[in-house]
Design a protein around this motif. Structure first.
Motif: not given
Length: 223
Positions: A161-176
């Protein structure tokens, strides 16, 4: 049995086959039939190929992340196609600043060396300074840490979550972001062997996505 399934497609066919298998399995268990007519029947599943991110999704992404660790995670995914699992496992000892290299240790003892571009190397330098400033006494061996993991004597990995959540806030995902990087690489080569380092389990899917005319269809049919 094939005639019964033939008119159906996709999930409807899959659901009916599952129900029939359960039914015939029960009948065979009760010795009411001797042979399961669904045995040996397999289905192929049409699966949409990965698609690249749009320019609008990527524009200014680093500037929209206020914290250096999150910027580094974005770069590791978008530039070097590192998954969240890869990033969580990175250790300080894996970093060779002098040669500009970072060793990625994957499941099964597989090691993969990436050569750092100027952007990623700069972000790592800035994060290392920030890491030392905030937690100078931590003995956690992992490159990426949080306030919680830096103080934990068991030296845990950073939480996904520490990686995914900040990216999710700007509409991105590490996997994508990782997928987008692999697709970009696939545009320049149709050789799955080159892509195995980036995506060891699904390289052929990206070749098909980047070179659809070589395969005649826009879907990958999974066995």
């Amino acid at each position: 049995m094939q005639q019964t399934l033939a008119p159906l497609l996709g999930e409807a066919r899959k659901s009916l086959l599952g129900a029939l298998r359960s039914l015939f399995h029960a009948l065979k268990r009760e010795k009411l039939i001797f042979r399961d007519p669904t045995r040996g029947i397999s289905l192929t599943t049409a699966r949409a190929l990965p698609r690249p991110l749009t320019d609008d999704q990527l524009a200014g992404a680093l500037d929209r992340l206020p914290f250096i660790r999150d910027q580094l995670s974005l770069a590791l995914a978008a530039v070097h196609a590192l998954s969240v699992h890869d990033q969580r496992g990175l250790r300080l000892d894996d970093l060779d600043r002098h040669r500009g290299r970072l060793t990625v240790r994957r499941t099964g003892g597989i090691e993969y060396v990436i050569y750092l571009d100027d952007l990623t190397q700069n972000l790592i330098t800035r994060w290392s300074a920030e890491r030392h400033r905030r937690w100078p006494a931590t003995t956690n061996p992992h490159l990426l840490v949080t306030a919680q993991t830096s103080a934990d004597d068991t030296h845990p990995r950073i939480h996904p979550h520490a990686i995914n959540k900040p990216l999710g806030r700007i509409g991105l995902q590490a996997g994508r972001l990782r997928t987008d990087r692999i697709l970009d690489e696939a545009k320049h080569t149709a050789d799955p062997v080159r892509l195995v380092q980036l995506s060891p389990t699904t390289a052929m899917r990206y070749v098909r996505a980047a070179h659809p005319t070589h395969f005649g269809r826009g879907l990958f049919i999974a066995p």
